[in-house]
Design a protein around this motif. Sequence first.
Motif, PDB file in Angstrom:
ATOM      1  N   ALA A  48      30.243 -19.422  -0.254  1.00 24.80           N
ATOM      2  CA  ALA A  48      29.429 -18.245   0.083  1.00 24.80           C
ATOM      3  C   ALA A  48      27.952 -18.627   0.176  1.00 24.80           C
ATOM      4  CB  ALA A  48      29.626 -17.138  -0.954  1.00 24.80           C
ATOM      5  N   GLY A  49      27.491 -19.461  -0.742  1.00 22.05           N
ATOM      6  CA  GLY A  49      26.102 -19.914  -0.702  1.00 22.05           C
ATOM      7  C   GLY A  49      25.814 -20.754   0.528  1.00 22.05           C
TER       8      GLY A  49
ATOM      9  N   VAL B 206      11.250 -15.262   5.724  1.00 21.92           N
ATOM     10  CA  VAL B 206      11.509 -14.058   4.925  1.00 21.92           C
ATOM     11  C   VAL B 206      12.694 -13.289   5.508  1.00 21.92           C
ATOM     12  CG1 VAL B 206      10.568 -11.810   4.230  1.00 21.92           C
ATOM     13  CG2 VAL B 206       9.149 -13.881   4.073  1.00 21.92           C
ATOM     14  N   VAL B 207      12.717 -13.134   6.831  1.00 25.53           N
ATOM     15  CA  VAL B 207      13.838 -12.438   7.477  1.00 25.53           C
ATOM     16  C   VAL B 207      15.130 -13.232   7.261  1.00 25.53           C
ATOM     17  CG1 VAL B 207      14.749 -11.575   9.678  1.00 25.53           C
ATOM     18  CG2 VAL B 207      12.310 -11.356   9.165  1.00 25.53           C
ATOM     19  N   GLY B 208      15.035 -14.550   7.365  1.00 27.19           N
ATOM     20  CA  GLY B 208      16.193 -15.397   7.104  1.00 27.19           C
ATOM     21  C   GLY B 208      16.690 -15.261   5.679  1.00 27.19           C
TER      22      GLY B 208
ATOM     23  N   VAL C 121      24.505 -11.750   3.516  1.00 20.86           N
ATOM     24  CA  VAL C 121      25.754 -12.496   3.710  1.00 20.86           C
ATOM     25  C   VAL C 121      26.318 -12.932   2.360  1.00 20.86           C
ATOM     26  CG1 VAL C 121      26.700 -14.676   4.600  1.00 20.86           C
ATOM     27  CG2 VAL C 121      25.243 -13.265   6.060  1.00 20.86           C
ATOM     28  N   SER C 122      25.477 -13.503   1.521  1.00 18.81           N
ATOM     29  CA  SER C 122      25.933 -13.984   0.217  1.00 18.81           C
ATOM     30  C   SER C 122      26.448 -12.839  -0.652  1.00 18.81           C
ATOM     31  CB  SER C 122      24.802 -14.717  -0.514  1.00 18.81           C
ATOM     32  OG  SER C 122      24.432 -15.870   0.188  1.00 18.81           O
ATOM     33  N   TYR C 123      25.730 -11.716  -0.627  1.00 18.94           N
ATOM     34  CA  TYR C 123      26.174 -10.570  -1.418  1.00 18.94           C
ATOM     35  C   TYR C 123      27.563 -10.105  -0.967  1.00 18.94           C
ATOM     36  CZ  TYR C 123      27.077  -5.944  -3.012  1.00 18.94           C
ATOM     37  OH  TYR C 123      27.720  -4.857  -3.558  1.00 18.94           O
TER      38      TYR C 123
END
Length: 127
Positions: free
Chosen positions: A12-13, A40-42, A49-51
């Motif tokens: 996931a990371g 910052v947007v990235g 995504v990770s969450y």
Amino acid sequence: MILGQAGRYLVAGGLGTLAHLGVMTLCVESLGVRPVAGAVVGFAAAVGVSYALNHSWTFQSSRSPVQSFWRFLLVSILGLLMNTGMMFGLVHYLGWWYLKAQLSVILIVPATNFLLNRYWSFSTRAE
């Protein structure tokens, strides 16, 4: 169980990191956004995504998505602060080469974040 979760957490990371790099590159190269703003947007994309992956796949949490998201976000920000603080100390005070410092930090911050997310962000045990 914990080793399986740790493996899924790494995947996931990794996918979050790819999202970060992809969104940042799109912002900078295609949309003309300045690199720091693109980063910052990235970072925001990586958190999303990770969450999503960690909530549904890594930890298969039944905790409220609102509760677990804010906890996950706090852990992510704590990880960013830990990374920055440790890098600063290792590079500026101990004189380490920046890549050696970052590789050392990579061993500590993700492990800390994994444990905080496992036992706090996504845990459904009574508090």
